[in-house]
Design an enzyme around this catalytic site. Structure first.
Site, PDB file in Angstrom:
ATOM      1  N   HIS A   1       0.883  -1.162   0.000  1.00  0.00           N
ATOM      2  CA  HIS A   1       0.000   0.000   0.000  1.00  0.00           C
ATOM      3  C   HIS A   1       0.924   1.216   0.000  1.00  0.00           C
ATOM      4  O   HIS A   1       2.071   1.133   0.465  1.00  0.00           O
ATOM      5  CB  HIS A   1      -0.868   0.030   1.258  1.00  0.00           C
ATOM      6  CG  HIS A   1      -1.838  -1.106   1.337  1.00  0.00           C
ATOM      7  ND1 HIS A   1      -1.791  -2.066   2.300  1.00  0.00           N
ATOM      8  CD2 HIS A   1      -2.882  -1.421   0.537  1.00  0.00           C
ATOM      9  CE1 HIS A   1      -2.768  -2.936   2.104  1.00  0.00           C
ATOM     10  NE2 HIS A   1      -3.442  -2.570   1.033  1.00  0.00           N
TER      11      HIS A   1
ATOM     12  N   ASP B   1       2.362   1.805   3.364  1.00  0.00           N
ATOM     13  CA  ASP B   1       3.358   0.845   3.874  1.00  0.00           C
ATOM     14  C   ASP B   1       4.746   1.422   3.581  1.00  0.00           C
ATOM     15  O   ASP B   1       5.692   1.224   4.344  1.00  0.00           O
ATOM     16  CB  ASP B   1       3.269  -0.509   3.145  1.00  0.00           C
ATOM     17  CG  ASP B   1       1.976  -1.260   3.430  1.00  0.00           C
ATOM     18  OD1 ASP B   1       1.493  -1.201   4.565  1.00  0.00           O
ATOM     19  OD2 ASP B   1       1.458  -1.911   2.491  1.00  0.00           O
TER      20      ASP B   1
HETATM   21  C1  XUL Z   1      -9.232  -6.582   0.987  1.00  0.00           C
HETATM   22  C2  XUL Z   1      -8.052  -6.991   0.277  1.00  0.00           C
HETATM   23  C3  XUL Z   1      -6.932  -6.062   0.407  1.00  0.00           C
HETATM   24  C4  XUL Z   1      -6.272  -5.763  -0.871  1.00  0.00           C
HETATM   25  C5  XUL Z   1      -5.089  -4.874  -0.769  1.00  0.00           C
HETATM   26  O1  XUL Z   1     -10.150  -7.559   1.130  1.00  0.00           O
HETATM   27  O2  XUL Z   1      -8.010  -8.054  -0.285  1.00  0.00           O
HETATM   28  O3  XUL Z   1      -6.005  -6.665   1.220  1.00  0.00           O
HETATM   29  O4  XUL Z   1      -5.870  -6.972  -1.392  1.00  0.00           O
HETATM   30  O5  XUL Z   1      -5.396  -3.663  -0.344  1.00  0.00           O
END
Ligand code: XUL
Ligand code: MN
Length: 346
Positions: free
Chosen positions: A57, A60
């Site tokens: 992300h 992160d």
């Molecule tokens: C939410 C999900 C997240 C995304 C990344 O359900 O899967 O972890 O994969 O933001």
């Protein structure tokens, strides 16, 4: 019935996961049960666990991103890039975490507030800047809050236009960035606007640069939509739009469990490995991403076993896919002995 084309060559799969996959056990009913590992410690785990890719992300990489200047954002990203290089790791994807800000409570690109929509777009552009600096061309959009709790409070047709407008703005902002939409039918919203890969691919074709918009399929999200993950993958593979996966497992229609891959339904996991392997997934550098969460009960010092086991399950099933006798399978198909075929796989 045509026999499947035999695959040529052998794909060497590369595995990835996100820092959030090593976590402290928090759930909606209880606080953390394990002390956190620092970001630096987590980066140190990847290679030993057999992983070379990191799914990020934006925050992160740049914690507190909304309070950082552009110069600070770039400086911090350079530091993380150096860290990755030192460990021989690659950033597979970067995703703007658009669901945690107080400004995206009612949605990001589809918020009813123009100011909040503007925030979401600006934040996404900063995420593109981070992706560039860390050497990654893949922006993941998990459209977490693009939906409603009360259907009548938003316009579903207009919302699709708003999401598309944001995608087009990002495609224009960086002529090389690729957008991977990760669909999910619900959670945190009651009902989401882009619940399946078919919806995501529809958006891709409607976008201003359809060759740069594709999808990421998470097994659990497909199951939550009442769909078969391997068929969802097949659909995206046919369109050449499966650019990443989040393999995991799910015990029925509940909250998003992110269980270890194959831990609930091995045959369903086998079918996912097979469709990926037999349709050339991974041959253009696509990663096998694992979006798995360790159980709340797991002691801290062994709270990475879910990653080890998910990767191992993938490789074991891959071996099965590669060694299954296709001619025998074909004999059962030709004889339309599907009961017998079922026995082969039991
Ligand atoms: C939410 C999900 C997240 C995304 C990344 O359900 O899967 O972890 O994969 O933001
Ligand atoms: Mn996911």
């Amino acid at each position: 019935m045509m026999m499947r084309e035999p695959f040529k060559g052998t794909t060497e799969y590369c595995f990835s996961f996100g820092p959030w996959n090593i976590h402290e056990g928090t759930d909606p009913f209880g606080p953390p049960v394990r002390e956190a590992f620092s970001f630096d410690e987590k980066v140190g785990f990847y290679r030993d666990l057999g992983f070379v890719g990191i799914q990020f992300h934006d925050d992160d990489i740049v914690p507190g991103i909304d309070e950082k200047t552009h110069a600070q954002l770039i400086a911090r990203t350079k530091t993380v890039k150096k860290q990755l290089d030192d460990h021989g790791l690659t950033a597979e994807v970067v995703a703007p975490r658009l669901w945690e800000s107080p400004q995206t409570i009612d949605g990001a690109y589809t918020s009813n507030s123009p100011k909040e929509r503007q925030y979401a777009l600006e934040r996404s552009k900063r995420c593109v800047d981070i992706a560039n600096e860390i050497g990654c061309k893949n922006l993941v959009l998990w459209l977490a809050r693009e939906g409603t709790y009360i259907r009548e409070t938003k316009d579903s047709a207009g919302a699709v236009g708003q999401i598309l407008e944001a995608i087009n703005a990002l495609l224009e902002y960086d002529p090389e960035i690729r957008i991977l939409i990760e669909p999910k039918p619900n959670e945190p919203m009651d009902i989401a606007y882009i619940p399946t890969i078919g919806h995501a691919i529809g958006l891709a074709y409607a976008s201003d640069a359809q060759e740069r918009v594709g999808g990421l399929i998470e097994s659990a999200h497909a199951i939550l939509a009442g769909l078969e993950p391997s068929d969802e993958m097949g659909y995206a593979l046919y369109h050449k739009k499966l650019w990443s996966v989040h393999l995991n497992d799910q015990n029925g229609l509940k909250f998003d469990q992110d269980k270890a891959f194959g831990s609930v339904n091995l045959r369903r996991a086998f079918n996912q490995v097979q469709v990926l392997e037999e349709n050339g997934y991974g041959r253009n550098g696509e990663f096998i991403g694992l979006d798995v969460k360790v159980m709340r009960t797991q002691p801290r010092d062994i709270s990475t076993k879910h990653l080890l086991s998910s990767r191992r399950t993938f490789l074991n099933l891959l071996e099965k896919v590669r060694t299954f006798d296709k001619e025998v399978e074909q004999e059962f198909i030709t004889a339309r002995d599907y009961e017998g075929f079922g026995l082969l796989h039991s």
